[in-house]
Write a protein that holds these residues in place. Structure first.
Motif, PDB file in Angstrom:
ATOM      1  N   UNK A   1      11.922 -17.130  14.753  1.00 37.52           N
ATOM      2  CA  UNK A   1      13.030 -18.086  14.876  1.00 37.52           C
ATOM      3  C   UNK A   1      14.375 -17.415  14.731  1.00 37.52           C
ATOM      4  N   UNK A   2      14.537 -16.587  13.712  1.00 33.04           N
ATOM      5  CA  UNK A   2      15.834 -15.943  13.490  1.00 33.04           C
ATOM      6  C   UNK A   2      16.180 -14.971  14.610  1.00 33.04           C
ATOM      7  N   UNK A   3      15.158 -14.466  15.313  1.00 35.96           N
ATOM      8  CA  UNK A   3      15.410 -13.549  16.430  1.00 35.96           C
ATOM      9  C   UNK A   3      15.725 -14.289  17.722  1.00 35.96           C
ATOM     10  N   UNK A   4      15.614 -15.628  17.723  1.00 31.45           N
ATOM     11  CA  UNK A   4      15.914 -16.404  18.921  1.00 31.45           C
ATOM     12  C   UNK A   4      14.799 -16.427  19.945  1.00 31.45           C
ATOM     13  N   UNK A   5      13.581 -16.130  19.516  1.00 34.25           N
ATOM     14  CA  UNK A   5      12.456 -16.068  20.447  1.00 34.25           C
ATOM     15  C   UNK A   5      11.528 -17.269  20.365  1.00 34.25           C
TER      16      UNK A   5
ATOM     17  N   UNK B   1      17.700 -14.973  26.204  1.00 37.39           N
ATOM     18  CA  UNK B   1      16.909 -15.032  27.424  1.00 37.39           C
ATOM     19  C   UNK B   1      17.789 -14.742  28.632  1.00 37.39           C
ATOM     20  N   UNK B   2      17.286 -13.861  29.498  1.00 40.02           N
ATOM     21  CA  UNK B   2      18.026 -13.476  30.697  1.00 40.02           C
ATOM     22  C   UNK B   2      17.145 -13.621  31.933  1.00 40.02           C
ATOM     23  N   UNK B   3      16.206 -14.558  31.884  1.00 45.86           N
ATOM     24  CA  UNK B   3      15.247 -14.718  32.978  1.00 45.86           C
ATOM     25  C   UNK B   3      15.928 -15.080  34.295  1.00 45.86           C
ATOM     26  N   UNK B   4      16.931 -15.965  34.231  1.00 48.54           N
ATOM     27  CA  UNK B   4      17.610 -16.366  35.470  1.00 48.54           C
ATOM     28  C   UNK B   4      18.396 -15.208  36.055  1.00 48.54           C
ATOM     29  N   UNK B   5      19.064 -14.460  35.200  1.00 51.98           N
ATOM     30  CA  UNK B   5      19.842 -13.323  35.686  1.00 51.98           C
ATOM     31  C   UNK B   5      18.944 -12.232  36.256  1.00 51.98           C
TER      32      UNK B   5
END
Length: 562
Positions: free
Chosen positions: A346-350, A414-418
């Motif tokens: 959670x703290x890592x944003x994943x 997250x950079x999936x779109x990029x």
């Protein structure tokens, strides 16, 4: 010291997608066929893996793709699915210096006849002759293909004694007892046969759907001890692995508690994960619960699929990342430095970004060469997706894949779109392998998809900085020294770590070479290597923007470095 291929080419145009799928133009024509016939046989949804390996030692990574086909015990010609495929990398630079991707199917010429219901593939050099061998994992009999060194392979499963006739998914070659020979660890999944297949229904639609792993009993993993004469002995019971029956899917071998001995970590589906600490003498004890890596922070078991180990926060300790099922989140276990782990998902944003996905293949890799390990994740559902059912999909399990960039502060975005359309295409992805297919320093990705074409994603990110690539080999100068560590020594920054390995992900095998980001400076660099036997050496004067082969014994010995 050997230098491999060339330096980084000119950066790609800024508007170009980060990753471009070149499979079609490059000649990689492959679709994993799962043999589905409306009966929802459990193995159909598990898919197959992919390996990146330089089987002919020409300095270019080749691609091996595992095939499914007809379910064992059912009527029909299993060979009709085409079997596993080996694609030789014959890419080249044109007159303008641009890399032209070309792969040729050399399966028949290589003598490979792999027509089992395929799950996974592992790579290693079990006979230490300098050529990479293949171990194929199936629903049914596994196969060991010895690389003959002349472009062909021989099936030596029987003489080697490494068949496992159950349901195997992932494996790892690693020297577990320090004798210089690679053992073989096999992750086994479930006690399943078509004759005992059970009917399950979707909780969303009440339609027939694939069962959960708990429907079938788990089975022990296997450990085969390398005897050094081309044969292995089954050391499962002696090692302690035979006492535990779980649903193993992903496996990674790494020294996680820093005692100088490689350990085994297995991602188990619906069961607690296993952390087999190496006690020496090919004896192991499972300390996953005590070490904090068996379950998540809430004490819940999860649907462990894929796994990889890497030092994401540059602490000097290898952390673990495990992919899971929709609504569970994937899990990041931070290594506190001595083999004790903390769930920092959670703290890592994943956490939240993974709730809607079911992850399988995954890898730590520095996609943008900024010095921090990023995460690539291949997704695909295992139970019906309501929106796809309502849309009339004939295989309603598609999801898009994901890319997370490491921000260098313990968090990811997250950079999936990029990443471009190649990541946006919905598939039922299972295998994922990362490696540098064009030797430009930027890691590329190959995905294997159920009932969909394999993807060969070339990294076209605009990289302004420099890089350093390493291929670590043992004192013979032939075999990859997987299990080694390397630190980049930089006067302007703390050293950071990379780990040489070919295992991890889900049912797949990776590029064993290492890459370091160098930033703006192209000055020659130094690295320190810790070899599998615990000795340390430094190598200096390594030129930027190319790969170097570092051979054990040819560096400057460093005493008392541990």
């Amino acid at each position: 010291m050997t230098i491999l291929l060339g330096a980084l080419t000119a950066p790609a145009a800024a508007q170009e997608p980060w990753f471009v799928d070149v499979a079609s133009e490059a000649g990689v024509d492959f679709t994993y066929r799962n043999g589905m016939a409306g009966r929802f046989w459990f193995p159909e949804i598990m898919g197959g893996g992919v390996a990146l390996l330089d089987y002919d030692n020409d300095g270019r990574l080749d691609i091996y793709l595992v095939q499914g086909g007809l379910m064992p015990g059912t009527a029909g010609d299993q060979k009709a699915a085409g079997g596993d495929r080996l694609f030789r990398n014959e890419s080249f630079r044109d007159e303008d210096g641009r890399w032209v991707p070309r792969f040729r199917d050399v399966t028949r010429a290589a003598g490979i006849e792999a027509h089992g219901y395929g799950m996974g593939v592992a790579t290693g050099d079990y006979d230490a002759d300098g050529f990479t061998d293949l171990y194929l994992l199936n629903l049914g009999d596994n196969q060991l293909w010895r690389n003959n060194g002349d472009g062909t392979f021989s099936d030596v499963t029987g003489t080697a004694g490494v068949n496992d006739p159950g349901w195997s998914v992932s494996a790892s070659f690693a020297d577990l007892d320090g004798d210089g020979r690679e053992e073989l660890v096999v992750a086994n999944y479930a006690d399943y046969t078509v004759a005992r297949n059970k009917e399950c229904r979707s909780a969303l639609t009440s339609q027939l759907d694939y069962c959960s792993p708990s429907t079938y009993a788990g089975v022990p993993d296997r450990l085969f001890h390398n005897l050094g004469d081309g044969r292995f002995e089954d050391a499962t019971a002696r090692a302690g692995l035979g006492d535990v029956a779980r649903h193993g899917l992903g496996v990674i071998v790494a020294d996680l508690d820093y005692d100088g001995r490689p350990d085994i970590y297995v991602a188990n589906d619906g069961d607690p994960n296993s952390l087999w600490l190496n006690e020496g003498g090919l004896r192991f004890r499972d300390e996953a619960f005590l070490a904090g890596s068996a379950v998540n922070a809430d004490g819940m078991t999860e649907a462990g699929m894929g796994v990889d180990a890497g030092d994401y926060n540059r602490s000097g300790a290898k952390d673990l990342f495990v992919t899971h099922m929709r609504a569970e989140t994937n899990t990041l276990y931070r290594n506190e430095g001595d083999g004790w782990f903390t769930d920092v998902t959670s703290s890592a944003g994943l956490g939240v970004p993974s709730l809607s996905y079911t992850g399988f293949g995954t890898a730590w890799t520095d996609v943008n060469l900024d010095g921090w390990l990023d995460l690539v994740i291949g997704n695909g559902a295992v139970t019906l997706e309501r929106d796809l059912v309502e849309a009339g999909s004939d295989f309603p399990y598609h999801q898009r894949n994901q890319l997370f960039l490491n921000e260098g502060n313990g968090r990811f975005r997250e950079a999936s779109e990029a990443a471009g359309p190649a990541f946006a295409v919905p598939n039922v992805t299972r295998g994922a392998a990362v490696g540098d297919l064009d030797n430009d320093g930027r890691p590329d990705v190959v995905f294997s998809n159920i009932e969909g074409p394999a993807q060969v994603l070339m990294n076209r990110m605009e990289i302004a900085g420099h890089w350093l690539g390493l291929e670590l080999v043992d004192a013979s100068g032939r075999r990859h020294a997987t299990g080694s560590f390397a630190w980049l020594l930089d006067a302007d920054a703390p050293p950071y770590l990379r780990h040489a390995r070919a295992d991890g992900s889900y049912a797949s095998a990776q590029d064993p070479r290492l890459r370091f980001a160098l930033g703006d400076s192209a000055a020659p660099r130094a690295v320190r290597v810790r070899w599998p036997d615990g000795s340390d050496e430094e190598f200096r004067g390594l030129a930027a923007d190319r790969y170097h082969t570092l051979t054990q014994g040819e560096g400057v010995a460093v005493e008392g470095a541990r």
